[in-house]
Scaffold this motif. Sequence first.
Motif, PDB file in Angstrom:
ATOM      1  N   LEU A  28       0.848  -1.190   0.000  1.00  0.00           N
ATOM      2  CA  LEU A  28       0.000   0.000   0.000  1.00  0.00           C
ATOM      3  C   LEU A  28       0.883   1.239   0.000  1.00  0.00           C
ATOM      4  O   LEU A  28       1.826   1.347   0.776  1.00  0.00           O
ATOM      5  CB  LEU A  28      -0.915  -0.006   1.226  1.00  0.00           C
ATOM      6  N   HIS A  29       0.553   2.173  -0.897  1.00  0.00           N
ATOM      7  CA  HIS A  29       1.336   3.397  -1.072  1.00  0.00           C
ATOM      8  C   HIS A  29       0.364   4.569  -0.967  1.00  0.00           C
ATOM      9  O   HIS A  29      -0.414   4.803  -1.883  1.00  0.00           O
ATOM     10  CB  HIS A  29       2.017   3.352  -2.427  1.00  0.00           C
ATOM     11  N   ALA A  30       0.389   5.296   0.159  1.00  0.00           N
ATOM     12  CA  ALA A  30      -0.496   6.437   0.389  1.00  0.00           C
ATOM     13  C   ALA A  30       0.195   7.711  -0.078  1.00  0.00           C
ATOM     14  O   ALA A  30       1.345   7.975   0.275  1.00  0.00           O
ATOM     15  CB  ALA A  30      -0.865   6.542   1.863  1.00  0.00           C
ATOM     16  N   ARG A  64       2.036  16.546   5.173  1.00  0.00           N
ATOM     17  CA  ARG A  64       2.600  15.358   5.841  1.00  0.00           C
ATOM     18  C   ARG A  64       1.803  15.030   7.102  1.00  0.00           C
ATOM     19  O   ARG A  64       1.488  13.875   7.384  1.00  0.00           O
ATOM     20  CB  ARG A  64       4.075  15.573   6.185  1.00  0.00           C
ATOM     21  N   GLN A  65       1.431  16.064   7.847  1.00  0.00           N
ATOM     22  CA  GLN A  65       0.644  15.867   9.061  1.00  0.00           C
ATOM     23  C   GLN A  65      -0.723  15.268   8.717  1.00  0.00           C
ATOM     24  O   GLN A  65      -1.191  14.340   9.381  1.00  0.00           O
ATOM     25  CB  GLN A  65       0.467  17.202   9.788  1.00  0.00           C
ATOM     26  N   ILE A  66      -1.366  15.784   7.680  1.00  0.00           N
ATOM     27  CA  ILE A  66      -2.663  15.259   7.253  1.00  0.00           C
ATOM     28  C   ILE A  66      -2.526  13.791   6.844  1.00  0.00           C
ATOM     29  O   ILE A  66      -3.363  12.953   7.203  1.00  0.00           O
ATOM     30  CB  ILE A  66      -3.249  16.110   6.110  1.00  0.00           C
ATOM     31  N   LEU A  67      -1.483  13.467   6.108  1.00  0.00           N
ATOM     32  CA  LEU A  67      -1.264  12.085   5.681  1.00  0.00           C
ATOM     33  C   LEU A  67      -1.059  11.174   6.889  1.00  0.00           C
ATOM     34  O   LEU A  67      -1.701  10.120   7.007  1.00  0.00           O
ATOM     35  CB  LEU A  67      -0.066  12.008   4.730  1.00  0.00           C
ATOM     36  N   ASP A  68      -0.183  11.568   7.801  1.00  0.00           N
ATOM     37  CA  ASP A  68       0.090  10.752   8.982  1.00  0.00           C
ATOM     38  C   ASP A  68      -1.163  10.558   9.839  1.00  0.00           C
ATOM     39  O   ASP A  68      -1.461   9.446  10.286  1.00  0.00           O
ATOM     40  CB  ASP A  68       1.200  11.379   9.827  1.00  0.00           C
ATOM     41  N   GLU A  69      -1.921  11.642  10.055  1.00  0.00           N
ATOM     42  CA  GLU A  69      -3.140  11.558  10.861  1.00  0.00           C
ATOM     43  C   GLU A  69      -4.195  10.695  10.168  1.00  0.00           C
ATOM     44  O   GLU A  69      -4.924   9.952  10.830  1.00  0.00           O
ATOM     45  CB  GLU A  69      -3.693  12.950  11.151  1.00  0.00           C
ATOM     46  N   SER A  70      -4.277  10.775   8.853  1.00  0.00           N
ATOM     47  CA  SER A  70      -5.247   9.974   8.107  1.00  0.00           C
ATOM     48  C   SER A  70      -4.935   8.487   8.246  1.00  0.00           C
ATOM     49  O   SER A  70      -5.845   7.674   8.467  1.00  0.00           O
ATOM     50  CB  SER A  70      -5.247  10.371   6.630  1.00  0.00           C
ATOM     51  N   LEU A  71      -3.676   8.125   8.106  1.00  0.00           N
ATOM     52  CA  LEU A  71      -3.306   6.721   8.258  1.00  0.00           C
ATOM     53  C   LEU A  71      -3.575   6.238   9.674  1.00  0.00           C
ATOM     54  O   LEU A  71      -4.070   5.118   9.865  1.00  0.00           O
ATOM     55  CB  LEU A  71      -1.843   6.495   7.872  1.00  0.00           C
ATOM     56  N   ARG A  78       4.617   6.124   2.383  1.00  0.00           N
ATOM     57  CA  ARG A  78       3.993   7.441   2.381  1.00  0.00           C
ATOM     58  C   ARG A  78       4.770   8.377   1.462  1.00  0.00           C
ATOM     59  O   ARG A  78       5.989   8.448   1.540  1.00  0.00           O
ATOM     60  CB  ARG A  78       3.967   8.029   3.787  1.00  0.00           C
ATOM     61  N   THR A  79       4.032   9.106   0.635  1.00  0.00           N
ATOM     62  CA  THR A  79       4.656  10.088  -0.245  1.00  0.00           C
ATOM     63  C   THR A  79       3.918  11.406  -0.125  1.00  0.00           C
ATOM     64  O   THR A  79       2.695  11.451  -0.269  1.00  0.00           O
ATOM     65  CB  THR A  79       4.628   9.617  -1.712  1.00  0.00           C
ATOM     66  N   VAL A  80       4.672  12.458   0.131  1.00  0.00           N
ATOM     67  CA  VAL A  80       4.164  13.834   0.137  1.00  0.00           C
ATOM     68  C   VAL A  80       4.866  14.525  -1.015  1.00  0.00           C
ATOM     69  O   VAL A  80       6.091  14.585  -1.048  1.00  0.00           O
ATOM     70  CB  VAL A  80       4.477  14.552   1.466  1.00  0.00           C
TER      71      VAL A  80
END
Length: 149
Positions: A34-36, A64-71, A85-87
Amino acid sequence: MTGGRIVVGVDGSESSLKALKWAARQATVAGDSLHAVIGWEYPASWSTLMPGVPPEFDAERLARQILDESLARALTPETAAATTRTVASGNPAQVLVDQAEGANLLVVGDRGHTGFKAAVLGSVSSNVTHHAPCPVVVVRGEARGDEEG
Protein backbone atom coordinates in the motif's frame (compact mmCIF):
# COMPACT_ATOMS: atom_id res chain seq x y z
CA MET A 1 6.57 -14.05 -5.16
CA THR A 2 6.19 -10.35 -4.47
CA GLY A 3 2.88 -8.58 -4.96
CA GLY A 4 2.34 -5.35 -6.78
CA ARG A 5 1.53 -1.91 -5.50
CA ILE A 6 -1.75 -0.12 -4.78
CA VAL A 7 -1.59 3.68 -4.71
CA VAL A 8 -4.23 5.58 -2.76
CA GLY A 9 -4.81 9.32 -2.73
CA VAL A 10 -5.28 10.87 0.69
CA ASP A 11 -6.36 14.41 1.58
CA GLY A 12 -7.78 13.96 5.07
CA SER A 13 -11.42 14.08 3.94
CA GLU A 14 -13.88 11.40 5.05
CA SER A 15 -14.05 10.24 1.44
CA SER A 16 -10.30 9.73 1.27
CA LEU A 17 -10.32 7.87 4.60
CA LYS A 18 -12.92 5.51 3.19
CA ALA A 19 -10.76 5.05 0.06
CA LEU A 20 -7.72 4.39 2.27
CA LYS A 21 -9.56 1.68 4.21
CA TRP A 22 -10.78 0.09 0.97
CA ALA A 23 -7.30 0.18 -0.57
CA ALA A 24 -5.76 -1.38 2.55
CA ARG A 25 -8.26 -4.27 2.45
CA GLN A 26 -7.64 -4.74 -1.28
CA ALA A 27 -3.87 -4.72 -0.78
CA THR A 28 -4.20 -7.44 1.83
CA VAL A 29 -6.40 -9.60 -0.41
CA ALA A 30 -4.17 -9.10 -3.46
CA GLY A 31 -0.87 -9.40 -1.60
CA ASP A 32 0.11 -5.91 -2.78
CA SER A 33 1.90 -3.17 -0.91
CA LEU A 34 0.00 0.00 0.00
CA HIS A 35 1.34 3.40 -1.07
CA ALA A 36 -0.50 6.44 0.39
CA VAL A 37 0.06 9.69 -1.50
CA ILE A 38 -0.83 13.30 -0.80
CA GLY A 39 -0.16 16.07 -3.30
CA TRP A 40 -0.25 19.75 -2.52
CA GLU A 41 0.29 23.03 -4.26
CA TYR A 42 -0.13 26.70 -3.52
CA PRO A 43 -3.04 28.24 -5.44
CA ALA A 44 -2.05 30.70 -8.18
CA SER A 45 -3.66 33.51 -6.19
CA TRP A 46 -2.17 32.41 -2.87
CA SER A 47 -1.34 35.90 -1.62
CA THR A 48 -4.79 37.32 -2.39
CA LEU A 49 -6.74 34.28 -1.16
CA MET A 50 -4.92 34.00 2.12
CA PRO A 51 -3.77 37.44 3.28
CA GLY A 52 -2.04 37.33 6.61
CA VAL A 53 -0.65 33.83 6.26
CA PRO A 54 2.57 33.84 8.23
CA PRO A 55 5.72 33.52 6.12
CA GLU A 56 6.75 30.46 8.11
CA PHE A 57 3.61 28.56 6.98
CA ASP A 58 4.77 25.23 5.60
CA ALA A 59 2.24 23.56 3.29
CA GLU A 60 4.39 20.47 2.90
CA ARG A 61 4.53 19.98 6.65
CA LEU A 62 0.73 20.39 6.83
CA ALA A 63 0.29 17.82 4.04
CA ARG A 64 2.60 15.36 5.84
CA GLN A 65 0.64 15.87 9.06
CA ILE A 66 -2.66 15.26 7.25
CA LEU A 67 -1.26 12.09 5.68
CA ASP A 68 0.09 10.75 8.98
CA GLU A 69 -3.14 11.56 10.86
CA SER A 70 -5.25 9.97 8.11
CA LEU A 71 -3.31 6.72 8.26
CA ALA A 72 -3.55 6.70 12.06
CA ARG A 73 -7.34 7.24 11.89
CA ALA A 74 -8.16 4.79 9.10
CA LEU A 75 -5.71 1.90 9.50
CA THR A 76 -4.49 -0.43 12.19
CA PRO A 77 -1.10 0.57 13.62
CA GLU A 78 0.51 -2.41 11.85
CA THR A 79 -0.97 -1.54 8.46
CA ALA A 80 -0.14 2.15 8.88
CA ALA A 81 3.48 1.30 9.74
CA ALA A 82 3.80 -0.91 6.65
CA THR A 83 2.33 1.73 4.31
CA THR A 84 4.71 3.70 2.11
CA ARG A 85 3.99 7.44 2.38
CA THR A 86 4.66 10.09 -0.25
CA VAL A 87 4.16 13.83 0.14
CA ALA A 88 4.69 15.60 -3.18
CA SER A 89 4.50 19.17 -4.34
CA GLY A 90 2.43 19.62 -7.47
CA ASN A 91 -1.06 19.39 -8.80
CA PRO A 92 -2.61 16.61 -6.70
CA ALA A 93 -4.16 14.83 -9.69
CA GLN A 94 -0.86 14.86 -11.58
CA VAL A 95 1.01 13.71 -8.48
CA LEU A 96 -1.30 10.70 -8.24
CA VAL A 97 -1.04 9.92 -11.95
CA ASP A 98 2.76 10.07 -11.70
CA GLN A 99 2.85 7.93 -8.54
CA ALA A 100 0.54 5.35 -10.14
CA GLU A 101 3.04 4.58 -12.90
CA GLY A 102 3.69 0.84 -12.65
CA ALA A 103 1.03 0.34 -9.96
CA ASN A 104 -1.63 -2.36 -10.12
CA LEU A 105 -4.35 0.03 -8.99
CA LEU A 106 -5.02 3.66 -8.09
CA VAL A 107 -7.71 4.31 -5.46
CA VAL A 108 -9.31 7.68 -4.69
CA GLY A 109 -12.40 8.92 -2.89
CA ASP A 110 -15.21 10.53 -4.80
CA ARG A 111 -15.10 13.85 -2.96
CA GLY A 112 -12.27 15.74 -1.31
CA HIS A 113 -12.10 18.89 0.71
CA THR A 114 -13.62 22.22 -0.25
CA GLY A 115 -12.37 25.74 0.36
CA PHE A 116 -8.77 26.22 1.45
CA LYS A 117 -8.04 22.52 1.83
CA ALA A 118 -9.29 21.90 -1.71
CA ALA A 119 -6.97 24.61 -3.00
CA VAL A 120 -4.00 22.99 -1.27
CA LEU A 121 -4.91 19.32 -1.48
CA GLY A 122 -7.88 18.99 -3.77
CA SER A 123 -10.31 16.35 -4.93
CA VAL A 124 -8.94 14.61 -8.00
CA SER A 125 -11.16 11.66 -8.82
CA SER A 126 -12.47 13.05 -12.09
CA ASN A 127 -9.01 13.91 -13.40
CA VAL A 128 -7.27 10.66 -12.48
CA THR A 129 -9.98 8.50 -14.02
CA HIS A 130 -9.10 10.07 -17.37
CA HIS A 131 -5.31 10.07 -17.10
CA ALA A 132 -4.10 7.28 -14.80
CA PRO A 133 -1.68 4.70 -16.27
CA CYS A 134 -3.45 1.86 -14.40
CA PRO A 135 -6.96 0.85 -13.39
CA VAL A 136 -8.69 3.33 -11.04
CA VAL A 137 -11.21 2.65 -8.30
CA VAL A 138 -13.27 5.60 -7.07
CA VAL A 139 -14.65 4.74 -3.65
CA ARG A 140 -18.02 6.35 -3.28
CA GLY A 141 -18.81 8.15 -0.05
CA GLU A 142 -22.14 8.15 1.66
CA ALA A 143 -25.00 9.88 -0.09
CA ARG A 144 -27.55 11.73 2.03
CA GLY A 145 -29.62 9.22 3.91
CA ASP A 146 -27.18 6.32 3.40
CA GLU A 147 -26.56 4.13 6.39
CA GLU A 148 -23.10 2.79 7.22
CA GLY A 149 -22.97 -0.68 5.72
